[in-house]
Write a protein that holds these residues in place. Structure first.
Motif, mmCIF file in Angstrom:
data_model
loop_
_atom_site.group_PDB
_atom_site.id
_atom_site.type_symbol
_atom_site.label_atom_id
_atom_site.label_comp_id
_atom_site.label_asym_id
_atom_site.label_seq_id
_atom_site.Cartn_x
_atom_site.Cartn_y
_atom_site.Cartn_z
ATOM 1 N N GLN A 58 0.852 -1.182 0.000
ATOM 2 C CA GLN A 58 0.000 0.000 0.000
ATOM 3 C C GLN A 58 0.889 1.233 0.000
ATOM 4 O O GLN A 58 2.001 1.204 0.519
ATOM 5 C CB GLN A 58 -0.887 0.016 1.238
ATOM 6 C CG GLN A 58 -1.814 -1.172 1.326
ATOM 7 C CD GLN A 58 -2.547 -1.203 2.647
ATOM 8 O OE1 GLN A 58 -2.378 -0.347 3.513
ATOM 9 N NE2 GLN A 58 -3.378 -2.206 2.816
ATOM 10 N N ARG A 59 0.360 2.316 -0.577
ATOM 11 C CA ARG A 59 1.086 3.590 -0.521
ATOM 12 C C ARG A 59 1.021 4.120 0.899
ATOM 13 O O ARG A 59 0.023 3.965 1.580
ATOM 14 C CB ARG A 59 0.442 4.635 -1.430
ATOM 15 C CG ARG A 59 0.639 4.381 -2.870
ATOM 16 C CD ARG A 59 -0.023 5.512 -3.636
ATOM 17 N NE ARG A 59 -0.203 5.093 -5.013
ATOM 18 C CZ ARG A 59 0.300 5.732 -6.046
ATOM 19 N NH1 ARG A 59 0.965 6.842 -5.871
ATOM 20 N NH2 ARG A 59 0.109 5.288 -7.261
ATOM 21 N N ARG A 60 2.114 4.748 1.293
ATOM 22 C CA ARG A 60 2.094 5.440 2.584
ATOM 23 C C ARG A 60 1.345 6.746 2.375
ATOM 24 O O ARG A 60 1.542 7.424 1.392
ATOM 25 C CB ARG A 60 3.504 5.763 3.060
ATOM 26 C CG ARG A 60 4.246 4.571 3.549
ATOM 27 C CD ARG A 60 5.423 5.038 4.415
ATOM 28 N NE ARG A 60 6.262 3.922 4.746
ATOM 29 C CZ ARG A 60 6.073 3.145 5.799
ATOM 30 N NH1 ARG A 60 5.088 3.363 6.605
ATOM 31 N NH2 ARG A 60 6.875 2.142 6.037
ATOM 32 N N LYS A 61 0.520 7.078 3.330
ATOM 33 C CA LYS A 61 -0.204 8.343 3.239
ATOM 34 C C LYS A 61 0.762 9.473 3.546
ATOM 35 O O LYS A 61 1.591 9.371 4.432
ATOM 36 C CB LYS A 61 -1.366 8.348 4.210
ATOM 37 C CG LYS A 61 -2.371 7.290 3.838
ATOM 38 C CD LYS A 61 -3.573 7.349 4.708
ATOM 39 C CE LYS A 61 -4.424 6.163 4.347
ATOM 40 N NZ LYS A 61 -5.776 6.290 4.370
ATOM 41 N N SER A 62 0.652 10.543 2.776
ATOM 42 C CA SER A 62 1.532 11.682 3.016
ATOM 43 C C SER A 62 1.124 12.375 4.308
ATOM 44 O O SER A 62 -0.039 12.362 4.704
ATOM 45 C CB SER A 62 1.478 12.658 1.847
ATOM 46 O OG SER A 62 0.165 13.120 1.684
ATOM 47 N N ARG A 63 2.081 12.953 4.936
ATOM 48 C CA ARG A 63 1.817 13.655 6.184
ATOM 49 C C ARG A 63 1.159 14.990 5.878
ATOM 50 O O ARG A 63 1.548 15.678 4.940
ATOM 51 C CB ARG A 63 3.121 13.916 6.927
ATOM 52 C CG ARG A 63 3.777 12.672 7.407
ATOM 53 C CD ARG A 63 5.007 13.032 8.169
ATOM 54 N NE ARG A 63 5.718 11.826 8.550
ATOM 55 C CZ ARG A 63 6.916 11.826 9.075
ATOM 56 N NH1 ARG A 63 7.556 12.950 9.274
ATOM 57 N NH2 ARG A 63 7.501 10.694 9.388
ATOM 58 N N PRO A 64 0.205 15.400 6.678
ATOM 59 C CA PRO A 64 -0.398 16.712 6.450
ATOM 60 C C PRO A 64 0.601 17.812 6.783
ATOM 61 O O PRO A 64 1.456 17.651 7.651
ATOM 62 C CB PRO A 64 -1.582 16.734 7.418
ATOM 63 C CG PRO A 64 -1.283 15.705 8.442
ATOM 64 C CD PRO A 64 -0.389 14.679 7.779
ATOM 65 N N ALA A 65 0.500 18.924 6.064
ATOM 66 C CA ALA A 65 1.394 20.053 6.332
ATOM 67 C C ALA A 65 1.087 20.616 7.711
ATOM 68 O O ALA A 65 -0.074 20.649 8.131
ATOM 69 C CB ALA A 65 1.195 21.125 5.267
ATOM 70 N N SER A 66 2.113 21.042 8.411
ATOM 71 C CA SER A 66 1.874 21.601 9.731
ATOM 72 C C SER A 66 1.200 22.965 9.591
ATOM 73 O O SER A 66 1.371 23.662 8.590
ATOM 74 C CB SER A 66 3.178 21.716 10.515
ATOM 75 O OG SER A 66 4.031 22.640 9.895
ATOM 76 N N VAL A 67 0.477 23.363 10.583
ATOM 77 C CA VAL A 67 -0.284 24.598 10.535
ATOM 78 C C VAL A 67 0.622 25.790 10.323
ATOM 79 O O VAL A 67 0.322 26.692 9.557
ATOM 80 C CB VAL A 67 -1.125 24.772 11.827
ATOM 81 C CG1 VAL A 67 -1.812 26.110 11.862
ATOM 82 C CG2 VAL A 67 -2.099 23.626 11.969
ATOM 83 N N GLY A 68 1.775 25.806 10.956
ATOM 84 C CA GLY A 68 2.681 26.948 10.847
ATOM 85 C C GLY A 68 3.465 27.015 9.558
ATOM 86 O O GLY A 68 4.222 27.955 9.332
#
Length: 74
Positions: A58-68
């Motif tokens: 399975q593809r690894r899910k990309s990490r969400p960008a941090s708020v800052g």
């Protein structure tokens, strides 16, 4: 694990395979994709990924960008 497929990088994982097994599977699928379509790297990538998916990867899910990390609006 990062898999270099047809010049593109994709992160894939398999929950039950060892690192050595993953490296072997990635090499097999990468070679299969390249030899099936040596003149079309995007098709070779898709074929290699399809091969890995068929083996349960399975593809690894990309990490969400941090708020800052967002740029301020001008």
């Amino acid at each position: 694990m990062i898999c270099s497929l047809a010049g593109c990088a994709v992160q894939v994982y398999h929950p039950t395979r060892t690192r050595a097994e993953q490296e072997r599977d990635i090499k097999i699928c990468d070679d299969q994709g390249y030899y099936s379509s040596p003149h079309d790297p995007l098709l070779a990538y898709q074929l290699a990924y399809d091969c890995l998916e068929g083996k349960g990867y399975q593809r690894r899910k990309s990490r969400p960008a941090s708020v800052g990390s967002a740029r301020p609006k001008a």
